[in-house]
Design a protein around this motif. Sequence first.
Motif, PDB file in Angstrom:
ATOM      1  N   LEU A  26       1.094  -1.030  -0.119  1.00 18.41           N
ATOM      2  CA  LEU A  26      -0.316  -0.125   0.089  1.00 18.41           C
ATOM      3  C   LEU A  26       1.155   1.156  -0.041  1.00 18.41           C
ATOM      4  O   LEU A  26       0.228   2.134  -0.048  1.00 18.41           O
ATOM      5  N   GLY A  27       1.852   1.319  -0.124  1.00 20.25           N
ATOM      6  CA  GLY A  27       3.165   2.603  -0.249  1.00 20.25           C
ATOM      7  C   GLY A  27       2.966   3.165   1.710  1.00 20.25           C
ATOM      8  O   GLY A  27       3.478   4.176   1.007  1.00 20.25           O
ATOM      9  N   PHE A  28       2.644   2.640   2.289  1.00 19.29           N
ATOM     10  CA  PHE A  28       2.309   3.356   3.474  1.00 19.29           C
ATOM     11  C   PHE A  28       4.087   3.546   4.298  1.00 19.29           C
ATOM     12  O   PHE A  28       4.968   2.983   4.232  1.00 19.29           O
ATOM     13  N   ALA A  29       4.512   4.274   5.395  1.00 17.52           N
ATOM     14  CA  ALA A  29       5.236   4.391   5.500  1.00 17.52           C
ATOM     15  C   ALA A  29       5.875   4.060   7.642  1.00 17.52           C
ATOM     16  O   ALA A  29       4.749   4.208   8.093  1.00 17.52           O
ATOM     17  N   GLU A  30       6.246   3.285   7.629  1.00 15.38           N
ATOM     18  CA  GLU A  30       6.231   2.867   9.503  1.00 15.38           C
ATOM     19  C   GLU A  30       6.532   4.152  10.455  1.00 15.38           C
ATOM     20  O   GLU A  30       7.484   4.930  10.386  1.00 15.38           O
ATOM     21  N   GLY A  31       5.486   4.548  10.985  1.00 12.74           N
ATOM     22  CA  GLY A  31       5.385   5.722  11.833  1.00 12.74           C
ATOM     23  C   GLY A  31       6.745   5.610  13.278  1.00 12.74           C
ATOM     24  O   GLY A  31       7.764   6.292  12.998  1.00 12.74           O
ATOM     25  N   TYR A  32       6.510   4.262  14.319  1.00 12.71           N
ATOM     26  CA  TYR A  32       7.030   3.890  15.384  1.00 12.71           C
ATOM     27  C   TYR A  32       6.501   3.066  15.629  1.00 12.71           C
ATOM     28  O   TYR A  32       5.635   2.339  15.350  1.00 12.71           O
ATOM     29  N   HIS A  33       7.347   1.878  16.850  1.00 11.64           N
ATOM     30  CA  HIS A  33       7.129   0.995  16.886  1.00 11.64           C
ATOM     31  C   HIS A  33       7.097   1.287  18.299  1.00 11.64           C
ATOM     32  O   HIS A  33       8.101   0.722  18.796  1.00 11.64           O
ATOM     33  N   VAL A  34       6.535   0.304  19.446  1.00 13.12           N
ATOM     34  CA  VAL A  34       6.639  -0.005  20.149  1.00 13.12           C
ATOM     35  C   VAL A  34       6.314  -1.383  20.558  1.00 13.12           C
ATOM     36  O   VAL A  34       5.289  -2.182  20.143  1.00 13.12           O
ATOM     37  N   GLU A  35       7.366  -2.159  21.463  1.00 16.51           N
ATOM     38  CA  GLU A  35       7.532  -3.629  21.689  1.00 16.51           C
ATOM     39  C   GLU A  35       6.007  -3.849  23.603  1.00 16.51           C
ATOM     40  O   GLU A  35       6.088  -2.826  24.168  1.00 16.51           O
ATOM     41  N   LEU A  36       5.722  -4.452  23.239  1.00 20.58           N
ATOM     42  CA  LEU A  36       5.235  -4.864  24.444  1.00 20.58           C
ATOM     43  C   LEU A  36       5.189  -5.926  24.656  1.00 20.58           C
ATOM     44  O   LEU A  36       5.510  -6.992  24.183  1.00 20.58           O
ATOM     45  N   PRO A  37       4.794  -6.276  26.015  1.00 16.95           N
ATOM     46  CA  PRO A  37       5.227  -8.270  26.664  1.00 16.95           C
ATOM     47  C   PRO A  37       3.888  -9.028  25.480  1.00 16.95           C
ATOM     48  O   PRO A  37       4.772  -9.845  25.899  1.00 16.95           O
ATOM     49  N   PHE A  38       3.237  -8.635  24.859  1.00 22.80           N
ATOM     50  CA  PHE A  38       1.925  -9.737  24.800  1.00 22.80           C
ATOM     51  C   PHE A  38       2.095  -9.856  22.493  1.00 22.80           C
ATOM     52  O   PHE A  38       1.552 -10.673  22.438  1.00 22.80           O
ATOM     53  N   GLY A  40       2.997  -6.279  19.735  1.00 23.10           N
ATOM     54  CA  GLY A  40       3.942  -4.957  19.356  1.00 23.10           C
ATOM     55  C   GLY A  40       2.826  -4.306  18.721  1.00 23.10           C
ATOM     56  O   GLY A  40       1.600  -4.784  18.607  1.00 23.10           O
ATOM     57  N   ILE A  41       3.231  -3.013  18.978  1.00 23.06           N
ATOM     58  CA  ILE A  41       2.229  -1.755  17.806  1.00 23.06           C
ATOM     59  C   ILE A  41       2.990  -0.740  17.109  1.00 23.06           C
ATOM     60  O   ILE A  41       4.144  -0.982  17.570  1.00 23.06           O
ATOM     61  N   THR A  42       2.755  -1.227  15.701  1.00 17.69           N
ATOM     62  CA  THR A  42       3.166   0.106  14.675  1.00 17.69           C
ATOM     63  C   THR A  42       2.608   0.571  14.270  1.00 17.69           C
ATOM     64  O   THR A  42       1.140  -0.491  14.183  1.00 17.69           O
ATOM     65  N   ILE A  43       2.553   1.914  13.987  1.00 16.46           N
ATOM     66  CA  ILE A  43       2.469   3.213  13.262  1.00 16.46           C
ATOM     67  C   ILE A  43       2.314   2.711  12.260  1.00 16.46           C
ATOM     68  O   ILE A  43       3.381   3.172  11.668  1.00 16.46           O
ATOM     69  N   MET A  44       1.866   2.432  11.154  1.00 26.12           N
ATOM     70  CA  MET A  44       1.525   2.980  10.020  1.00 26.12           C
ATOM     71  C   MET A  44       0.993   3.758   9.007  1.00 26.12           C
ATOM     72  O   MET A  44      -0.365   4.486   9.310  1.00 26.12           O
ATOM     73  N   ASP A  45       1.897   4.844   8.426  1.00 22.32           N
ATOM     74  CA  ASP A  45       0.982   6.244   8.249  1.00 22.32           C
ATOM     75  C   ASP A  45       1.661   6.545   6.660  1.00 22.32           C
ATOM     76  O   ASP A  45       1.998   6.264   5.654  1.00 22.32           O
ATOM     77  N   SER A  46      -0.043   6.447   5.857  1.00 24.13           N
ATOM     78  CA  SER A  46      -0.421   7.133   4.596  1.00 24.13           C
ATOM     79  C   SER A  46       0.628   8.238   4.197  1.00 24.13           C
ATOM     80  O   SER A  46       1.163   8.875   4.554  1.00 24.13           O
ATOM     81  N   PRO A  47       0.334   7.959   3.102  1.00 29.36           N
ATOM     82  CA  PRO A  47       1.383   9.304   2.394  1.00 29.36           C
ATOM     83  C   PRO A  47       0.137  10.380   2.375  1.00 29.36           C
ATOM     84  O   PRO A  47       0.973  11.908   2.360  1.00 29.36           O
ATOM     85  N   ASP A  48      -0.709  10.654   2.902  1.00 29.18           N
ATOM     86  CA  ASP A  48      -1.748  11.410   3.001  1.00 29.18           C
ATOM     87  C   ASP A  48      -2.161  12.366   4.460  1.00 29.18           C
ATOM     88  O   ASP A  48      -2.296  12.806   4.529  1.00 29.18           O
TER      89      ASP A  48
END
Length: 130
Positions: A26-38, A40-48
Amino acid sequence: MKISVMYSTMIVKNLEESVSFYRDILGFAEGYHVELPFGGITIMDSPDGASVELIEAPQFEVGLYSIGTDVDNLDETIISLKEKGCEPLGEITETTVGRQVFIQDPNGVRICLIEHTDEYRKRYMNRSYD
């Protein structure tokens, strides 16, 4: 009361596979990642500018989980929403990124109201409510 939509939250079965799909297909960019005990969370940002929050969490059903928001003051927001007939779906809970509570729209879509910590806002959102 200020409520800003930040992202749609998706529960995924395989975070790495999902990040690859949003990034490579889809062409999204990885915003940031947070490791969790269970998982993880990754924010994916669209071009817009719109974002998708991907969470690998086996305790939740895979699919759309909620609409994630940022609120300037959670206590005041809840008071204002209650005055308009909108009740929270539970108690405020403390999280690693701030305080949150859920509400539901008339269609049953969960909306997570999050008062993010100042540290989180400055580090990941470039915003402050000072």
